[in-house]
Scaffold this motif. Structure first.
Motif, PDB file in Angstrom:
ATOM      1  N   ARG A 159       8.087  10.376 -14.898  1.00  0.00           N
ATOM      2  CA  ARG A 159       8.736  10.041 -13.218  1.00  0.00           C
ATOM      3  C   ARG A 159      10.364  10.534 -13.383  1.00  0.00           C
ATOM      4  NH1 ARG A 159       8.015   6.378  -8.172  1.00  0.00           N
ATOM      5  NH2 ARG A 159       9.659   7.431  -6.864  1.00  0.00           N
ATOM      6  N   HIS A 163       7.175  14.230 -12.895  1.00  0.00           N
ATOM      7  CA  HIS A 163       6.451  13.527 -11.660  1.00  0.00           C
ATOM      8  C   HIS A 163       7.971  13.387 -11.099  1.00  0.00           C
ATOM      9  CE1 HIS A 163       6.308  10.513  -8.693  1.00  0.00           C
ATOM     10  NE2 HIS A 163       5.148  10.899  -8.605  1.00  0.00           N
ATOM     11  N   GLY A 200      10.885  10.708  -1.383  1.00  0.00           N
ATOM     12  CA  GLY A 200      10.554   9.925  -0.228  1.00  0.00           C
ATOM     13  C   GLY A 200       9.529   9.865   0.672  1.00  0.00           C
ATOM     14  N   TYR A 256      11.003  -1.940   9.536  1.00  0.00           N
ATOM     15  CA  TYR A 256      11.593  -0.622   9.500  1.00  0.00           C
ATOM     16  C   TYR A 256      11.879  -0.105  10.886  1.00  0.00           C
ATOM     17  CZ  TYR A 256       8.424  -0.448   5.179  1.00  0.00           C
ATOM     18  OH  TYR A 256       7.715  -0.531   4.243  1.00  0.00           O
TER      19      TYR A 256
HETATM   20  N1  LLP Z   1       4.182   8.934  -4.617  1.00  0.00           N
HETATM   21  C1  LLP Z   1       4.723   8.083  -4.969  1.00  0.00           C
HETATM   22  C2  LLP Z   1       5.273   7.909  -6.083  1.00  0.00           C
HETATM   23  C3  LLP Z   1       5.314   7.099  -3.994  1.00  0.00           C
HETATM   24  O1  LLP Z   1       6.235   6.163  -4.148  1.00  0.00           O
HETATM   25  C4  LLP Z   1       4.841   7.181  -2.629  1.00  0.00           C
HETATM   26  C5  LLP Z   1       5.087   6.026  -1.598  1.00  0.00           C
HETATM   27  C6  LLP Z   1       3.787   8.158  -2.631  1.00  0.00           C
HETATM   28  C7  LLP Z   1       3.380   9.140  -3.614  1.00  0.00           C
HETATM   29  C8  LLP Z   1       3.134   8.270  -1.119  1.00  0.00           C
HETATM   30  O2  LLP Z   1       3.786   8.805  -0.020  1.00  0.00           O
HETATM   31  P1  LLP Z   1       3.480   8.977   1.372  1.00  0.00           P
HETATM   32  O3  LLP Z   1       2.836  10.287   1.201  1.00  0.00           O
HETATM   33  O4  LLP Z   1       2.249   7.814   1.902  1.00  0.00           O
HETATM   34  O5  LLP Z   1       4.665   8.930   2.179  1.00  0.00           O
HETATM   35  N2  LLP Z   1       5.730   1.043   3.278  1.00  0.00           N
HETATM   36  C9  LLP Z   1       6.346   2.307   3.622  1.00  0.00           C
HETATM   37  C10 LLP Z   1       6.072   3.377   2.775  1.00  0.00           C
HETATM   38  C11 LLP Z   1       6.518   3.357   1.467  1.00  0.00           C
HETATM   39  C12 LLP Z   1       6.229   4.754   0.565  1.00  0.00           C
HETATM   40  C13 LLP Z   1       6.109   4.166  -0.821  1.00  0.00           C
HETATM   41  N3  LLP Z   1       5.967   5.355  -1.831  1.00  0.00           N
HETATM   42  C14 LLP Z   1       6.165   2.321   5.196  1.00  0.00           C
HETATM   43  O6  LLP Z   1       5.352   1.736   5.430  1.00  0.00           O
HETATM   44  O7  LLP Z   1       6.507   3.448   5.647  1.00  0.00           O
END
Ligand code: LLP
Length: 445
Positions: free
Chosen positions: A155, A205, A209, A334
């Protein structure tokens, strides 16, 4: 409220999802209730997979299970041909218990414990996304003990700050995650990995965000990772078979959110990768992504029963529901915004703007500050849209409130995927130390 997926208003004036009347779901399963639109989840999976097929690149779409990790979800994702990203033994265990193919599981996290690493190696997972030098050494040592070799993605922190308009390329080095590009840590991590006999370096990787709408951040991250790959080949002769560009694709929670179709994100990423490697003779790596929210977020709706209301003339009207920050902590954490409608009177016009409060003993337990609703009565059913991601996943038992059930709906059928917690579930791990046990009343007699 915007109607997502199969959500519609039926001829009884009720919200229906997956062909199931929300008032019947509430009567059958109780409230609060998480309702998951299975057809929409499958559609979102297919949009990403379809876009990659178009791109002609080798690919994996790994669902980031942190968004919503239950066994039924793992089954759907497997069915749709996706891979799975996990970040803890709990997520890994859920996937394995659902029968998810281990070789399609990727293990993330900035502090994997030795026992998590052992569990994952024993299960034969597809790869570790290694985060730091401590982990590289630990992975190599545990793999050696077990006489195994493990595949590794590194990463890297590309220094792309995705939440500003300028996509500033500094600042984000200050992150707890990953090997930083600018300081040279990422390059040293490649050298270290190549020197560790039990690790097989698959590639790199990067994740910039979450809830991102625009393309430039993704393009810039892809370009930086490609430039890094070329640099590594030039200096070390090693090439990456995989470039994983993470998740973060935004969804529509409220009016004014402007997500792009999956195909646009994938198209932009694919184009950046192709451009970056053009004329380099570099064998085009497979591109992996990790959408979480964009797979499952808009497929979730939470149903609540309205209870007390409180009108403070000239100030605001509070309308309280039977859940709150325990099932959806995102507004409190948030300041996230949501939309709602009255599911049992979905055609009634909005008459007033009210504030939807939860039932926790905490003033910050507010779900929506400005919901436009008809005049509500106790017993009305409130539907809050777009609660599929990071709601159940982040739910708590604060105030010893029981976590709601989750049902999957499709074609008029509703099936429980998670039972509502019982009061005994709340006490499951609770013990009274012997010295605190109540003595029988006649103990001295
Ligand atoms: N890959 C990695 C390495 C990540 O850290 C995350 C999310 C994802 C994929 C997926 O991201 P997405 O497609 O869902 O945006 N609890 C927060 C969101 C935290 C996201 C953390 N990492 C919220 O409720 O908005």
């Amino acid at each position: 409220m915007h109607l997502h997926g199969t959500s519609a208003i039926n001829d009884r004036g009720h919200l229906q999802i997956g062909g199931c009347d929300a008032t019947e779901l509430a009567a059958t399963f109780g409230t609060p209730l998480y309702v998951m639109d299975e057809a929409l989840i499958r559609q979102r999976c297919r949009e990403f997979v379809g876009a990659f097929r178009e791109s002609g690149l080798g690919f994996q779409v790994a669902y980031a299970s942190k968004a919503f990790c239950v066994k039924a979800m793992c089954r759907i994702v497997e069915d749709e041909g996706l891979s799975l990203d996990v970040v803890s033994e709990g997520e890994l265990y859920t996937a394995l218990q659902a029968g998810f193919p281990a070789d399609r599981i990727h293990f993330h996290g900035n502090n994997k414990t030795p026992s998590e690493i052992e569990m994952a190696i024993d299960a034969g997972i597809g790869c570790f996304v290694a985060d730091n030098f401590t982990e590289l050494a630990l992975l190599n040592a545990i793999a050696a003990e077990k006489g195994r070799t493990v595949q590794v993605l590194l990463r890297i922190t590309p220094g792309v700050h995705a939440h500003t308009h300028e996509y500033i390329t500094t600042g984000q080095e200050d992150s707890k995650f990953g090997f930083d590009l600018k300081s040279g840590a990422a390059f040293r991590a490649v050298e270290t990995t190549l020197g560790l006999p039990r690790l097989r370096l698959l590639g790199v990787h990067s994740h910039i965000g979450s809830q991102i709408f625009e393309l430039p951040g993704f393009r810039l991250a892809a370009a930086k990772v490609v430039a890094f790959a070329l640099d590594v080949r030039a200096k070390l002769g090693a090439t990456f078979a995989v470039i994983n560009l993470g998740g973060g694709f935004g969804i529509r929670y409220v009016d004014g959110d402007t997500p792009l179709p999956a195909a646009e994100y994938v198209g932009a990423i694919a184009a950046s990768v192709r451009e970056g490697f053009a004329d380099s003779g570099y064998p085009l790596p497979d591109i992996w992504i990790e959408p979480g929210r964009s797979i499952v977020g808009d497929a979730g709706t939470t149903l609540y029963t309205i209870g007390s209301t409180k009108d403070i003339p000239g100030v605001r009207k509070y309308v309280a529901v039977d859940g709150g920050m325990t099932d959806n902590p995102r507004p409190a954490l948030y300041e996230s915004r949501y939309e709602a409608l009255l599911a049992n009177r979905a055609n009634d016009k909005g008459e007033e703007v009210v504030s939807i409060a939860g039932k926790c003993c905490e003033s910050g337990d507010m779900l929506i500050w400005d919901a436009s609703l008809p005049k509500v009565n106790a017993g009305d059913l409130l539907a809050v849209a777009c609660t599929g991601a990071y709601n159940y996943a982040m739910a708590s038992n604060y105030n010893r409130i029981r976590r709601p059930a989750v049902v999957f709906v499709k074609d008029g059928q509703a099936d429980v995927a998670v039972n509502r917690e019982s009061l005994d579930d709340i006490l499951r791990n609770d013990v009274i130390p012997a010295r605190l046990a109540k003595q029988p009343a006649n103990a001295e007699a």
